[in-house]
Motif scaffolding. Structure first.
Motif, PDB file in Angstrom:
ATOM      1  N   GLY A 106       5.474  19.645 -17.906  1.00  0.00           N
ATOM      2  CA  GLY A 106       5.094  20.895 -17.266  1.00  0.00           C
ATOM      3  C   GLY A 106       5.910  21.216 -16.036  1.00  0.00           C
ATOM      4  N   LEU A 107       6.246  20.204 -15.239  1.00  0.00           N
ATOM      5  CA  LEU A 107       7.017  20.450 -14.017  1.00  0.00           C
ATOM      6  C   LEU A 107       8.413  20.983 -14.322  1.00  0.00           C
ATOM      7  CD1 LEU A 107       6.033  17.390 -11.803  1.00  0.00           C
ATOM      8  CD2 LEU A 107       5.540  19.802 -11.344  1.00  0.00           C
ATOM      9  N   TYR A 108       8.987  20.538 -15.431  1.00  0.00           N
ATOM     10  CA  TYR A 108      10.308  21.041 -15.828  1.00  0.00           C
ATOM     11  C   TYR A 108      10.267  22.563 -15.939  1.00  0.00           C
ATOM     12  CZ  TYR A 108      14.273  22.108 -18.882  1.00  0.00           C
ATOM     13  OH  TYR A 108      15.413  22.659 -19.436  1.00  0.00           O
ATOM     14  N   TYR A 109       9.241  23.074 -16.627  1.00  0.00           N
ATOM     15  CA  TYR A 109       9.153  24.517 -16.833  1.00  0.00           C
ATOM     16  C   TYR A 109       8.666  25.249 -15.592  1.00  0.00           C
ATOM     17  CZ  TYR A 109      10.191  23.837 -21.735  1.00  0.00           C
ATOM     18  OH  TYR A 109      10.827  23.518 -22.917  1.00  0.00           O
ATOM     19  N   ILE A 110       7.759  24.621 -14.829  1.00  0.00           N
ATOM     20  CA  ILE A 110       7.290  25.252 -13.602  1.00  0.00           C
ATOM     21  C   ILE A 110       8.454  25.476 -12.634  1.00  0.00           C
ATOM     22  CG2 ILE A 110       5.958  24.793 -11.492  1.00  0.00           C
ATOM     23  CD1 ILE A 110       3.820  23.493 -13.303  1.00  0.00           C
ATOM     24  N   ALA A 111       9.381  24.509 -12.578  1.00  0.00           N
ATOM     25  CA  ALA A 111      10.541  24.646 -11.692  1.00  0.00           C
ATOM     26  C   ALA A 111      11.326  25.914 -12.017  1.00  0.00           C
ATOM     27  CB  ALA A 111      11.441  23.419 -11.823  1.00  0.00           C
ATOM     28  N   TYR A 112      11.517  26.180 -13.290  1.00  0.00           N
ATOM     29  CA  TYR A 112      12.283  27.369 -13.690  1.00  0.00           C
ATOM     30  C   TYR A 112      11.496  28.649 -13.441  1.00  0.00           C
ATOM     31  CZ  TYR A 112      16.027  24.591 -15.693  1.00  0.00           C
ATOM     32  OH  TYR A 112      17.094  23.745 -15.845  1.00  0.00           O
ATOM     33  N   GLN A 133      18.830  22.382 -10.237  1.00  0.00           N
ATOM     34  CA  GLN A 133      18.160  21.756  -9.104  1.00  0.00           C
ATOM     35  C   GLN A 133      19.012  21.922  -7.842  1.00  0.00           C
ATOM     36  OE1 GLN A 133      17.841  17.481  -9.385  1.00  0.00           O
ATOM     37  NE2 GLN A 133      16.034  17.408  -8.093  1.00  0.00           N
ATOM     38  N   GLY A 134      20.321  21.726  -7.984  1.00  0.00           N
ATOM     39  CA  GLY A 134      21.221  21.926  -6.862  1.00  0.00           C
ATOM     40  C   GLY A 134      21.176  23.345  -6.339  1.00  0.00           C
ATOM     41  N   MET A 135      21.111  24.302  -7.229  1.00  0.00           N
ATOM     42  CA  MET A 135      21.039  25.700  -6.801  1.00  0.00           C
ATOM     43  C   MET A 135      19.781  25.971  -5.986  1.00  0.00           C
ATOM     44  SD  MET A 135      22.238  27.676 -10.261  1.00  0.00           S
ATOM     45  CE  MET A 135      23.876  27.471 -10.977  1.00  0.00           C
ATOM     46  N   SER A 136      18.644  25.391  -6.406  1.00  0.00           N
ATOM     47  CA  SER A 136      17.390  25.619  -5.676  1.00  0.00           C
ATOM     48  C   SER A 136      17.478  25.059  -4.256  1.00  0.00           C
ATOM     49  CB  SER A 136      16.208  24.997  -6.430  1.00  0.00           C
ATOM     50  OG  SER A 136      16.253  23.581  -6.399  1.00  0.00           O
ATOM     51  N   LEU A 137      18.200  23.973  -4.079  1.00  0.00           N
ATOM     52  CA  LEU A 137      18.400  23.387  -2.749  1.00  0.00           C
ATOM     53  C   LEU A 137      19.438  24.190  -1.950  1.00  0.00           C
ATOM     54  CD1 LEU A 137      18.494  19.718  -4.019  1.00  0.00           C
ATOM     55  CD2 LEU A 137      16.725  20.659  -2.516  1.00  0.00           C
ATOM     56  N   HIS A 138      20.488  24.598  -2.644  1.00  0.00           N
ATOM     57  CA  HIS A 138      21.573  25.367  -2.025  1.00  0.00           C
ATOM     58  C   HIS A 138      21.029  26.661  -1.414  1.00  0.00           C
ATOM     59  CE1 HIS A 138      26.165  26.072  -2.621  1.00  0.00           C
ATOM     60  NE2 HIS A 138      25.765  26.525  -1.452  1.00  0.00           N
ATOM     61  N   LEU A 139      20.137  27.319  -2.144  1.00  0.00           N
ATOM     62  CA  LEU A 139      19.606  28.602  -1.688  1.00  0.00           C
ATOM     63  C   LEU A 139      18.678  28.450  -0.481  1.00  0.00           C
ATOM     64  CD1 LEU A 139      19.069  30.157  -5.197  1.00  0.00           C
ATOM     65  CD2 LEU A 139      20.519  31.112  -3.398  1.00  0.00           C
ATOM     66  N   GLN A 140      18.270  27.219  -0.170  1.00  0.00           N
ATOM     67  CA  GLN A 140      17.476  26.954   1.034  1.00  0.00           C
ATOM     68  C   GLN A 140      18.350  26.547   2.211  1.00  0.00           C
ATOM     69  OE1 GLN A 140      13.825  24.454   0.267  1.00  0.00           O
ATOM     70  NE2 GLN A 140      14.749  24.352  -1.763  1.00  0.00           N
ATOM     71  N   GLY A 141      19.663  26.439   1.956  1.00  0.00           N
ATOM     72  CA  GLY A 141      20.553  25.979   3.006  1.00  0.00           C
ATOM     73  C   GLY A 141      20.579  24.478   3.157  1.00  0.00           C
ATOM     74  N   LEU A 142      20.040  23.763   2.173  1.00  0.00           N
ATOM     75  CA  LEU A 142      20.052  22.289   2.198  1.00  0.00           C
ATOM     76  C   LEU A 142      21.335  21.824   1.506  1.00  0.00           C
ATOM     77  CD1 LEU A 142      16.293  21.726   1.257  1.00  0.00           C
ATOM     78  CD2 LEU A 142      17.325  21.670   3.539  1.00  0.00           C
ATOM     79  N   TYR A 143      22.434  22.001   2.208  1.00  0.00           N
ATOM     80  CA  TYR A 143      23.741  21.845   1.582  1.00  0.00           C
ATOM     81  C   TYR A 143      24.048  20.411   1.142  1.00  0.00           C
ATOM     82  CZ  TYR A 143      24.373  26.537   3.431  1.00  0.00           C
ATOM     83  OH  TYR A 143      24.220  27.873   3.709  1.00  0.00           O
ATOM     84  N   LEU A 144      23.691  19.423   1.934  1.00  0.00           N
ATOM     85  CA  LEU A 144      23.973  18.039   1.548  1.00  0.00           C
ATOM     86  C   LEU A 144      23.167  17.633   0.316  1.00  0.00           C
ATOM     87  CD1 LEU A 144      24.179  16.233   5.019  1.00  0.00           C
ATOM     88  CD2 LEU A 144      26.063  16.925   3.514  1.00  0.00           C
ATOM     89  N   ASP A 145      21.886  18.017   0.292  1.00  0.00           N
ATOM     90  CA  ASP A 145      21.048  17.716  -0.872  1.00  0.00           C
ATOM     91  C   ASP A 145      21.555  18.448  -2.111  1.00  0.00           C
ATOM     92  OD1 ASP A 145      19.425  16.097   0.643  1.00  0.00           O
ATOM     93  OD2 ASP A 145      17.949  17.667   1.059  1.00  0.00           O
ATOM     94  N   ALA A 146      21.986  19.687  -1.909  1.00  0.00           N
ATOM     95  CA  ALA A 146      22.524  20.457  -3.035  1.00  0.00           C
ATOM     96  C   ALA A 146      23.788  19.816  -3.573  1.00  0.00           C
ATOM     97  CB  ALA A 146      22.813  21.893  -2.595  1.00  0.00           C
ATOM     98  N   ALA A 147      24.670  19.384  -2.679  1.00  0.00           N
ATOM     99  CA  ALA A 147      25.919  18.747  -3.105  1.00  0.00           C
ATOM    100  C   ALA A 147      25.632  17.480  -3.906  1.00  0.00           C
ATOM    101  CB  ALA A 147      26.785  18.423  -1.892  1.00  0.00           C
ATOM    102  N   GLU A 148      24.612  16.724  -3.499  1.00  0.00           N
ATOM    103  CA  GLU A 148      24.250  15.512  -4.233  1.00  0.00           C
ATOM    104  C   GLU A 148      23.719  15.852  -5.622  1.00  0.00           C
ATOM    105  OE1 GLU A 148      23.331  11.671  -5.489  1.00  0.00           O
ATOM    106  OE2 GLU A 148      24.793  12.491  -4.086  1.00  0.00           O
ATOM    107  N   ALA A 149      22.920  16.907  -5.721  1.00  0.00           N
ATOM    108  CA  ALA A 149      22.411  17.329  -7.035  1.00  0.00           C
ATOM    109  C   ALA A 149      23.560  17.780  -7.935  1.00  0.00           C
ATOM    110  CB  ALA A 149      21.384  18.451  -6.878  1.00  0.00           C
ATOM    111  N   TYR A 150      24.506  18.513  -7.368  1.00  0.00           N
ATOM    112  CA  TYR A 150      25.668  18.936  -8.154  1.00  0.00           C
ATOM    113  C   TYR A 150      26.488  17.725  -8.596  1.00  0.00           C
ATOM    114  CZ  TYR A 150      24.772  23.674  -6.308  1.00  0.00           C
ATOM    115  OH  TYR A 150      24.213  24.881  -5.987  1.00  0.00           O
ATOM    116  N   ARG A 151      26.609  16.743  -7.701  1.00  0.00           N
ATOM    117  CA  ARG A 151      27.345  15.528  -8.061  1.00  0.00           C
ATOM    118  C   ARG A 151      26.668  14.833  -9.238  1.00  0.00           C
ATOM    119  NH1 ARG A 151      27.189  10.387  -8.048  1.00  0.00           N
ATOM    120  NH2 ARG A 151      25.069  10.380  -7.196  1.00  0.00           N
TER     121      ARG A 151
END
Length: 224
Positions: A105-111, A149-167
């Motif tokens: 359920g969380l997979y779909y809730i995230a989207y 997941q990286g995009m959701s972090l990126h859009l909050q300005g959490l750049y380091l966390d977003a970069a890790e998700a993209y990695r």
């Protein structure tokens, strides 16, 4: 003389009695089959309508609500789909805590949350799904999951966390992604690495502390 069930009064009476008793079960089965046939034909709005009928007949069924929820998301009715997923959680918090992405359920809730602009809540749901899911089967679905997941972090300005998700998206399937039983075709895994050409620019933007435009993003879940 053999008895003809169609003409014998006693047989016919029992037939009608049983048919009446089974009518709700039969009707539900018919609508469930309609859901699948319309969905297979790509007629998602009609599949949604049939799924709503199934929910009416089985309001306490997690399966019925979850099927409707995923169809609503497929039809890009994000708020309605999210509400159905909340109903599922209220009915049974364990049933949709699956290790397989398609039943989580969380997979779909995230989207659903991402597509209504609730990026913080979406990132939390992505993280929750990541902690539960270890069975993907398809490297494309896994790589998109980390990417989104990286995009959701990126859009909050959490750049380091977003970069890790993209990695993680780029190296996926990587350490911590899958269980031992999560078998993926090696050729498909190799081909999926072509996605890295699309993911890498996002990682570079995050590393540089540069924002992205949500209006330019297409973030959609996978469906079985």
């Amino acid at each position: 003389m053999p008895i003809d069930p169609n003409k014998d009064a006693k047989s016919r009476a029992l037939y009608e009695k049983i048919r009446g008793e089974l009518s709700p079960v039969i009707d539900r089965g018919v609508y469930e089959e309609m859901v699948e046939r319309f969905d297979d034909a790509g007629d998602v709005p009609r599949a949604v309508a049939a799924a709503r009928k199934v929910v009416e007949m089985a309001p306490d069924s997690v399966d019925a609500h979850f099927r409707l929820a995923t169809l609503l998301l497929k039809n890009e009715q994000w708020r309605d789909g999210g509400r159905e997923l909340e109903v599922c959680a209220d009915l049974d918090t364990v049933e949709l805590a699956s290790r397989h992405w398609s039943r989580n359920g969380l997979y779909y809730i995230a989207y659903a949350l991402f597509n209504i602009g609730s990026f913080k809540e979406a990132s939390e749901a992505f993280r929750g799904a990541q902690n539960l899911i270890d069975t993907w089967g398809d490297p494309y679905i896994l790589k998109r999951f980390h990417w989104h997941q990286g995009m959701s972090l990126h859009l909050q300005g959490l750049y380091l966390d977003a970069a890790e998700a993209y990695r993680r998206a780029m190296v996926a399937p990587g350490p911590g992604d899958s269980c031992a039983e999560d078998e993926m075709d090696e050729d498909i895994v190799e081909t999926a690495q072509d996605m890295n050409d699309e993911i890498e620019p996002y990682m570079e933007l995050a590393q540089q502390g540069k924002s992205i435009d949500p209006q330019e993003l297409v973030v959609r879940p996978a469906f079985l």
